[in-house]
Motif scaffolding. Structure first.
Motif, PDB file in Angstrom:
ATOM      1  N   CYS A  51       0.844  -1.194   0.000  1.00 24.93           N
ATOM      2  CA  CYS A  51       0.000   0.000   0.000  1.00 24.93           C
ATOM      3  C   CYS A  51       0.880   1.245   0.000  1.00 24.93           C
ATOM      4  CB  CYS A  51      -0.875  -0.043   1.255  1.00 24.93           C
ATOM      5  SG  CYS A  51      -2.030   1.318   1.405  1.00 24.93           S
ATOM      6  N   SER A  53       0.472   3.811   1.590  1.00 24.56           N
ATOM      7  CA  SER A  53       0.605   4.345   2.950  1.00 24.56           C
ATOM      8  C   SER A  53       1.784   3.730   3.693  1.00 24.56           C
ATOM      9  CB  SER A  53      -0.684   4.107   3.744  1.00 24.56           C
ATOM     10  OG  SER A  53      -0.815   2.747   4.088  1.00 24.56           O
ATOM     11  N   HIS A  70      -0.259  -4.802   4.925  1.00 22.95           N
ATOM     12  CA  HIS A  70      -1.599  -5.082   5.450  1.00 22.95           C
ATOM     13  C   HIS A  70      -2.571  -5.471   4.336  1.00 22.95           C
ATOM     14  CE1 HIS A  70      -1.284  -0.599   4.978  1.00 22.95           C
ATOM     15  NE2 HIS A  70      -2.352  -0.838   4.232  1.00 22.95           N
ATOM     16  N   CYS A 157      -7.030  -3.607   1.498  1.00 20.90           N
ATOM     17  CA  CYS A 157      -6.927  -2.227   2.010  1.00 20.90           C
ATOM     18  C   CYS A 157      -7.399  -1.238   0.953  1.00 20.90           C
ATOM     19  CB  CYS A 157      -5.522  -1.874   2.466  1.00 20.90           C
ATOM     20  SG  CYS A 157      -5.394  -0.122   2.896  1.00 20.90           S
TER      21      CYS A 157
HETATM   22 ZN   LIG Z   1      -3.304   0.447   3.037  1.00 14.32          ZN
END
Ligand SMILES: [Zn+2]
Ligand SMILES: [Zn+2]
Length: 354
Positions: A51, A53, A70, A157
Motif C-alpha cells: 500500500c 501508505s 496489510h 486495504c
Molecule cells: Zn493500506
C-alpha cells in the motif's frame, strides 16, 4: 494446536531499517516466526500488496513495527487458544484492522473500522511482508473461491478503503452525481473509479498525472481524465460539471490535492479525506469557505467487514478488477522507492517465498 505442516522458527521478511528521511527496506532471511496466542492464528502468506501508505513507515511518520504490510492473503496453518481448528487450511485475508475492542459504539454498530481502541497490522503488530503472520481469527476475512489470491490482495486495504469512502457519498449526492477522484491511477484510485461507476452509476472525473495513469483511469470507467501537471484542474472540472462536482475523494496525500478539493465541488458538496499526508499536515482551507459553500467533510478509515465481503464477491464475479502487477518478494525494497516517488500505476503485489 497446529496442523501437520512444519512451521520453521525463522523466516524471510522485509524489514524497515532506520525509519526516517533515509529509511530503507531490507530482506532478512532469519526473522523470527511468532506463535499465535488467544483468538489468534498463524497464516502462511502467498501474496501481499504494498500500500502507498506503507511509505509512511519507511519515512518514520509514525511508530510502525519493523515488518509492515496489510494486504496479505494466505492459508491458516496453526491455531491458538480459543480458536476452532475448522479454520485450518482456509484461505484468508489479513487486513489493516488486526483486531478491535468489540465493546465501543463503532464495534457494536457493525463499524469495527471506527473502533475506539483498534489494533492495526504493521503499526501495533507485525505485518504481512513476511512468510508467516499472526492474525486475529475474529477479524480475518474469508477469500471466496474463484478469486485469485493476488487479485484479492489489493482489495483488503485499497479496495476496502474506497468502498468505505464511496459508501459515504450514498444518500448525500444524486445517484448520477459527479465525483472527482484525486489520485485516480494508484492502488486505491483505480478501484474507487470502478466502485463509483460500475456499482453506483456515479460519473467520475479522474485526476492524476501521466499517460499510464490516464489510460488506467479511463479503462476503469472514468468519463474524463485531467492531468494535474499540464491542465488547470479547477477550470476543467467547471467546464465539465457547470457548478462543480457533487463530491471529491482526496485519495492523494499531496498538499496541493487538499488545497484544490474545495474548489472542485459545488455548494453543498462533500469532500472525503482518504489520503494520509504527514501527521503534522493541516488541511489548508478557511473556515469561512466551509460555511459559505456549505461543505461537508468526512474522513475515511478503511471500511466495514460487510463492505469487505461484498467487494470480494463483486471481484469474484468479475465486476471489480484490480490492476495488479505481481513482483518477486526480493523486489520489495525497490518497490518502496517507486511508491515514494509516486511511480506506481495500479497496485504492486509481491509473491511471498514458499
Ligand atoms: Zn493500506
Ligand atoms: Zn471497538
Amino acid at each position: 494446536m497446529s496442523s501437520s505442516i512444519h512451521i520453521p522458527t525463522t523466516q524471510t521478511a522485509a524489514v524497515i531499517e532506520n525509519p526516517g528521511p533515509n529509511g530503507t527496506v531490507r530482506i532478512n532471511n532469519s526473522h523470527p516466526v511468532e506463535a499465535p496466542g488467544k483468538h489468534e492464528v498463524l497464516v502462511k502468506l502467498e501474496y501481499s500488496g504494498i500500500c502507498g501508505s506503507e511509505v509512511r513507515a519507511m519515512l518514520g511518520w509514525g511508530n510502525y513495527r519493523p515488518v509492515i504490510g496489510h494486504e496479505g492473503v494466505g492459508i491458516v496453518v496453526t491455531t491458538g487458544e480459543n480458536v476452532s481448528e475448522s479454520i485450518l487450511g482456509q484461505r484468508v485475508g489479513v487486513k489493516w484492522l488486526h483486531s478491535a475492542c468489540g465493546l465501543c459504539a463503532g464495534c457494536k454498530t457493525g463499524s469495527s473500522n471506527h473502533c475506539a481502541n483498534p489494533v492495526f497490522t504493521g503499526l501495533h503488530v507485525q505485518g504481512t511482508l513476511q512468510q508467516y503472520v499472526i492474525a486475529d481469527s475474529r477479524y480475518l476475512t474469508r477469500i471466496p473461491d474463484g478469486l485469485r489470491s493476488e487479485l484479492a490482495s489489493p482489495l483488503l486495504c485499497a479496495g476496502l478503503t474506497m468502498a468505505g469512502g464511496i459508501g459515504k457519498l450514498d444518500n448525500h449526492i444524486p445517484s448520477d452525481g459527479w465525483v472527482v477522484v484525486q489520485g485516480s491511477g494508484g492502488g486505491l484510485g483505480h478501484i474507487g473509479i470502478q466502485i463509483a461507476t460500475k456499482l453506483r452509476g456515479y460519473k467520475v472525473i479522474a485526476v492524476d498525472s501521466g499517460a499510464s495513469k490516464r489510460e488506467l483511469s479511463l479503462q476503469c470507467g472514468a468519463q474524463f481524465f485531467i492531468d494535474f501537471a499540464t491542465e488547470n484542474v479547477e477550470e476543467r472540472v467547471k467546464e465539465i460539471t457547470g457548478e462543480g462536482a457533487h463530491a471529491c475523494l482526496i485519495v492523494s496525500g499531496a498538499e496541493a490535492a487538499f488545497e484544490l478539493a474545495p474548489k472542485l465541488v459545488r455548494n453543498g458538496g462533500l469532500l472525503a479525506i482518504i489520503g494520509l499526508p504527514p501527521a503534522t499536515f493541516t488541511v489548508p482551507m478557511t473556515a469561512s469557505l466551509f460555511a459559505v459553500k456549505a461543505l461537508t467533510v468526512t474522513g475515511v478509515m478503511v471500511g466495514t467487514e460487510q463492505q469487505m465481503v461484498e467487494l470480494l464477491e463483486q471481484a469474484a464475479a468479475g465486476i471489480i478488477n484490480p490492476m495488479v502487477q505481481v513482483e518477486d518478494f526480493s523486489e520489495t525494497p525497490r518497490i518502496f522507492e517507486k511508491l515514494k516517488n509516486n511511480e506506481v500505476t495500479g497496485r504492486i503485489v509481491v509473491r511471498i517465498p514458499a
